[in-house]
Structure formats: C-alpha cells, structure tokens
Enzyme design. Structure first.
Site, PDB file in Angstrom:
ATOM      1  N   HIS A  26       0.832  -1.216   0.000  1.00  0.00           N
ATOM      2  CA  HIS A  26       0.000   0.000   0.000  1.00  0.00           C
ATOM      3  C   HIS A  26       0.860   1.257   0.000  1.00  0.00           C
ATOM      4  O   HIS A  26       0.378   2.371  -0.108  1.00  0.00           O
ATOM      5  CB  HIS A  26      -0.928  -0.001   1.225  1.00  0.00           C
ATOM      6  CG  HIS A  26      -0.181  -0.016   2.530  1.00  0.00           C
ATOM      7  ND1 HIS A  26       0.341  -1.177   3.082  1.00  0.00           N
ATOM      8  CD2 HIS A  26       0.156   0.978   3.374  1.00  0.00           C
ATOM      9  CE1 HIS A  26       0.951  -0.877   4.231  1.00  0.00           C
ATOM     10  NE2 HIS A  26       0.852   0.418   4.417  1.00  0.00           N
ATOM     11  N   HIS A  75       7.798   6.683   5.437  1.00  0.00           N
ATOM     12  CA  HIS A  75       7.013   6.356   4.254  1.00  0.00           C
ATOM     13  C   HIS A  75       6.197   7.587   3.883  1.00  0.00           C
ATOM     14  O   HIS A  75       6.212   8.580   4.601  1.00  0.00           O
ATOM     15  CB  HIS A  75       6.090   5.163   4.541  1.00  0.00           C
ATOM     16  CG  HIS A  75       5.134   5.435   5.636  1.00  0.00           C
ATOM     17  ND1 HIS A  75       5.419   5.153   6.969  1.00  0.00           N
ATOM     18  CD2 HIS A  75       3.913   6.019   5.637  1.00  0.00           C
ATOM     19  CE1 HIS A  75       4.408   5.539   7.717  1.00  0.00           C
ATOM     20  NE2 HIS A  75       3.502   6.078   6.948  1.00  0.00           N
ATOM     21  N   HIS A  78       2.397   9.199   1.996  1.00  0.00           N
ATOM     22  CA  HIS A  78       1.023   9.027   1.532  1.00  0.00           C
ATOM     23  C   HIS A  78       0.813  10.015   0.392  1.00  0.00           C
ATOM     24  O   HIS A  78       1.336  11.138   0.439  1.00  0.00           O
ATOM     25  CB  HIS A  78       0.033   9.306   2.662  1.00  0.00           C
ATOM     26  CG  HIS A  78       0.194   8.358   3.821  1.00  0.00           C
ATOM     27  ND1 HIS A  78      -0.531   7.189   3.943  1.00  0.00           N
ATOM     28  CD2 HIS A  78       1.028   8.397   4.896  1.00  0.00           C
ATOM     29  CE1 HIS A  78      -0.171   6.555   5.054  1.00  0.00           C
ATOM     30  NE2 HIS A  78       0.780   7.261   5.642  1.00  0.00           N
ATOM     31  N   GLU A 130      -2.594  13.431   4.405  1.00  0.00           N
ATOM     32  CA  GLU A 130      -3.548  12.872   5.391  1.00  0.00           C
ATOM     33  C   GLU A 130      -3.995  14.012   6.306  1.00  0.00           C
ATOM     34  O   GLU A 130      -5.192  14.287   6.421  1.00  0.00           O
ATOM     35  CB  GLU A 130      -2.890  11.736   6.155  1.00  0.00           C
ATOM     36  CG  GLU A 130      -2.482  10.602   5.199  1.00  0.00           C
ATOM     37  CD  GLU A 130      -2.509   9.231   5.841  1.00  0.00           C
ATOM     38  OE1 GLU A 130      -1.858   9.035   6.880  1.00  0.00           O
ATOM     39  OE2 GLU A 130      -3.203   8.354   5.298  1.00  0.00           O
ATOM     40  N   HIS A 187       5.667  10.498   6.608  1.00  0.00           N
ATOM     41  CA  HIS A 187       5.545  10.064   8.008  1.00  0.00           C
ATOM     42  C   HIS A 187       6.854   9.434   8.442  1.00  0.00           C
ATOM     43  O   HIS A 187       7.301   8.449   7.831  1.00  0.00           O
ATOM     44  CB  HIS A 187       4.411   9.039   8.148  1.00  0.00           C
ATOM     45  CG  HIS A 187       3.059   9.662   8.061  1.00  0.00           C
ATOM     46  ND1 HIS A 187       1.910   8.930   7.849  1.00  0.00           N
ATOM     47  CD2 HIS A 187       2.681  10.955   8.137  1.00  0.00           C
ATOM     48  CE1 HIS A 187       0.872   9.748   7.824  1.00  0.00           C
ATOM     49  NE2 HIS A 187       1.321  10.982   7.997  1.00  0.00           N
ATOM     50  N   THR A 206      -2.585   5.579  10.774  1.00  0.00           N
ATOM     51  CA  THR A 206      -3.614   5.941   9.783  1.00  0.00           C
ATOM     52  C   THR A 206      -3.896   4.786   8.822  1.00  0.00           C
ATOM     53  O   THR A 206      -4.573   4.955   7.807  1.00  0.00           O
ATOM     54  CB  THR A 206      -3.173   7.175   8.956  1.00  0.00           C
ATOM     55  OG1 THR A 206      -1.997   6.804   8.220  1.00  0.00           O
ATOM     56  CG2 THR A 206      -2.900   8.362   9.846  1.00  0.00           C
TER      57      THR A 206
END
Ligand SMILES: O=C(O)/C=C/c1cccc(OCc2cccc(CC(=O)O)c2)c1
Ligand SMILES: [Zn+2]
Length: 249
Positions: free
Chosen positions: A52, A82, A84, A94, A107, A187
């Site tokens: 993901h 990582h 998002h 996020e 993050h 998250t």
C-alpha cells in the site's frame, strides 16, 4: 451503569488520525520544547514495497537515530519513514491544515525505546509511538527525495526490497522545526491509538514529475497483473475531546 460497563462503552475510536488542524485553535503551549532530532545515516537499511506504500527502514536495535524533547518524554527511536499520496496533485496528504489539502505527506515513525522493549509492544500504548508528519507541496525538484525515487525501480512490486546505504534523512527536513502536536493513531491497519503526532508547520517541496513516480509503484506482486498504487491517504477523522497545540505563537 457500573464502572465496568461505562469502561466497556468508552469510545475506543475517539483518538483517530489524521485530522484537520485549525491553526487558530491550536494554541501555543509554552511547556512544549523545540524538537531535538539526531539521525545517524549509518542506520539506514533498505527500501521495501509494502503493497500500500513503500517504507524506508532503519536499524532500530539501539538508540542511534532518535528524537527527544518537543512534546515527548524520553527518547524515541527511528524505525521507518514512508509517504502518503493521491491519484492527482490536488489530493494526497492525510493531515489537512485549515481545510487545505497538500499533494503528499511524509511520516517518520519512531517508538518509545525509553519505556518499551520493542516497536510492537510500544504500539499497544498511547505514548508508544511518535510520528513526525511533513507536508509536501508541489515545487522544484527535491534532490534528497530523488535519491529515494531513483531506487523505486528496484522495489516496483509488492514485497520487493533493496538496500539503501547511508541515507541522510535529516537533510529532507525543513530548517524550521516548529510543529503542531496532538494525540492520535496509526492511519492504516491496525489503527492503534498509540501515536503522539508532531506535524511540522513548514512544508517541503516535491516536483510533480517526482510525485508521479510514486504512483508508478505496484501494489501487486511480480507474477500478478500490474495494479499501481494510485493513492493511499486516509480521510480526516473527528477530533472528539482533543486539542492540537502549537510549539510557537
Ligand atoms: O499484523 C499486522 O499486519 C500489523 C501489525 C502491527 C502491529 C503493531 C503496529 C503496526 O503498525 C503498522 C504501522 C506502523 C507505522 C505507521 C502506520 C500507519 C501509517 O501508515 O502511518 C502503521 C502493525
Ligand atoms: Zn503513514
């Protein structure tokens, strides 16, 4: 209703992340210290396609790369970072700042090695993890990010990993380390409410072309029909009884 019942009925999902941070309501708390970041580039190990997202993992067998101070008590050990992102540059972060969405978010995950023996144990406690969130804005090409992007070709499919030697994570951070902080959660699965969030107030640049390369990663394994990771950001969650605080006025 007995104490046990009210305990059983207590929200166990009232501290979820991400949130929309209303900067006007995030009051300066003078007890908050400047964030102290000490990353040793020798602790970088590898980049891994998680399906993901991709993680850049560090050697967290000792307090070599750590953060402390800020809103924290004791040292928190660097474990991985990582990103998002969204399917277009119009979406992807996020955390949202006064309703403004950014195109991506970094993050940097740390765990409380001061109090807990392992990351997995720390993740079961409200003071277990500290995640630094850094918003990304579309701008000029980011050379520090390019080092990571140059390695994405080696981890195109789920489960693949590639060595990453002496990565200088500190050079990716903005000079201004002022932050907002609030109690929240992971998250993604398993959404544990174990995170002290430290969201930096200064965004870092990424070019649109660089961000496009994130979307080229596949969530499928080598032998499967290729499906790209077009987006992997969670929607904002209700604040409930929480307050976000600012490190500066
Ligand atoms: O059994 C499993 O699949 C998962 C076990 C597990 C057990 C304990 C912890 C934990 O954390 C995953 C994680 C770490 C760091 C960040 C995030 C969320 C994000 O993407 O920001 C999720 C995972
Ligand atoms: Zn994350």
């Amino acid at each position: 209703m007995g104490a046990s019942h009210s305990h059983r009925n207590k929200h166990c999902h009232s501290h979820q992340s991400p949130i929309n941070i209303c900067t006007k309501k995030a009051r300066h708390d003078p007890i908050l210290k400047p964030l102290n970041i000490q990353y040793d580039s020798k602790t970088s190990k590898r980049i891994v396609n998680m399906g993901h997202c991709f993680n850049v993992e560090f050697d967290d067998t000792a307090d070599m790369s750590v953060i402390n101070d800020g809103p924290l008590t004791g040292k928190y050990r660097l474990r991985q970072f990582h990103f998002h992102w969204g399917s277009t540059d119009a979406d992807g972060s996020e955390h949202v700042i006064d309703g403004k969405v950014y195109p991506a978010e970094l993050h940097i995950v740390h765990w409380n090695s001061h109090r807990y023996p392992t990351f997995e144990e720390a993740a079961k406690h409200p003071d277990g993890l500290a995640v630094i969130g850094v918003l990304l804005k579309i701008g000029e090409k980011n050379p520090v990010l390019q080092t990571i992007i140059d390695n994405l070709g080696q981890v195109k499919t789920k489960g693949k990993e590639h060595m990453l030697i002496k990565y200088e994570l500190s050079s990716m951070l903005p000079k201004d380390l002022n932050y907002w902080t609030y109690p929240g959660s992971l998250t993604t699965e398993p959404y544990f409410e174990c995170v002290t969030w430290i969201v930096l107030q200064h965004a870092i640049p990424i070019s649109s072309a660089q961000l496009t390369q994130f979307r080229g990663l596949l969530c499928t394994a080598e032998n499967e029909k290729p499906v790209p990771i077009l987006e992997n950001h969670r929607r904002v969650q209700r604040l409930h009884d929480r307050v976000a605080r600012s490190s500066c006025t």
